[in-house]
Design a protein around this motif. Structure first.
Motif, short mmCIF file in Angstrom:
data_model
loop_
_atom_site.label_atom_id
_atom_site.label_comp_id
_atom_site.label_asym_id
_atom_site.label_seq_id
_atom_site.Cartn_x
_atom_site.Cartn_y
_atom_site.Cartn_z
N SER A 1 0.83 -1.21 0.00
CA SER A 1 0.00 0.00 0.00
C SER A 1 0.86 1.25 0.00
O SER A 1 0.49 2.26 -0.62
CB SER A 1 -0.97 0.00 1.17
OG SER A 1 -0.27 -0.12 2.40
N GLY A 2 2.03 1.20 0.64
CA GLY A 2 2.93 2.35 0.56
C GLY A 2 3.43 2.56 -0.86
O GLY A 2 3.57 3.70 -1.32
N GLY A 3 3.71 1.47 -1.57
CA GLY A 3 4.14 1.60 -2.96
C GLY A 3 3.05 2.11 -3.87
O GLY A 3 3.30 2.89 -4.79
N ILE A 4 1.81 1.72 -3.61
CA ILE A 4 0.69 2.20 -4.43
C ILE A 4 0.44 3.68 -4.19
O ILE A 4 0.22 4.45 -5.12
CB ILE A 4 -0.58 1.36 -4.13
CG1 ILE A 4 -0.41 -0.06 -4.67
CG2 ILE A 4 -1.82 2.02 -4.71
CD1 ILE A 4 -1.49 -1.01 -4.24
N VAL A 5 0.49 4.10 -2.93
CA VAL A 5 0.20 5.48 -2.59
C VAL A 5 1.28 6.42 -3.12
O VAL A 5 0.99 7.50 -3.62
CB VAL A 5 0.04 5.63 -1.06
CG1 VAL A 5 0.00 7.09 -0.65
CG2 VAL A 5 -1.22 4.93 -0.58
N SER A 6 2.54 5.99 -3.01
CA SER A 6 3.60 6.89 -3.46
C SER A 6 3.77 6.78 -4.97
O SER A 6 4.20 7.63 -5.63
CB SER A 6 4.91 6.56 -2.78
OG SER A 6 5.35 5.28 -3.09
#
Length: 93
Positions: free
Chosen positions: A88-93
């Motif tokens: 989810s951190g990769g998707i958001v950033s």
């Protein structure tokens, strides 16, 4: 304990960045921001995977040491949550 660790490291990083100042070549002579070229993407991905797969056993091992070997399902949940957090951190950033 995690909040204190993150707060202290965040303040230390902020003070270090403040002491070092901006990167050389980041600003033009008139004060506008100059673009910085991208770095090697394959090395960034390698660092990401080393860092990410280091956190999975660290977080799971912490849960295992707190709850004992009888809580294998909790350890598996911790590993899944760590993986989903990275995704989810990769998707958001």
């Amino acid at each position: 304990g995690g909040g204190a660790v993150h707060a202290l490291s965040g303040v230390a990083a902020w003070m270090g960045a403040k002491a070092l100042g901006p990167r050389d070549g980041y600003f033009n002579e008139d004060g506008t921001v100059k673009g910085i070229k991208a770095h090697d993407t394959s090395m960034m991905m390698l660092g990401l995977f080393v860092f990410w797969f280091g956190f999975i056993p660290f977080n799971s091992g912490s849960g295992l040491s707190m709850c004992g070997f009888g809580a294998a399902n909790l350890t598996a949940r911790i590993a899944v949550i760590t993986t989903l957090g990275g995704c989810s951190g990769g998707i958001v950033s």
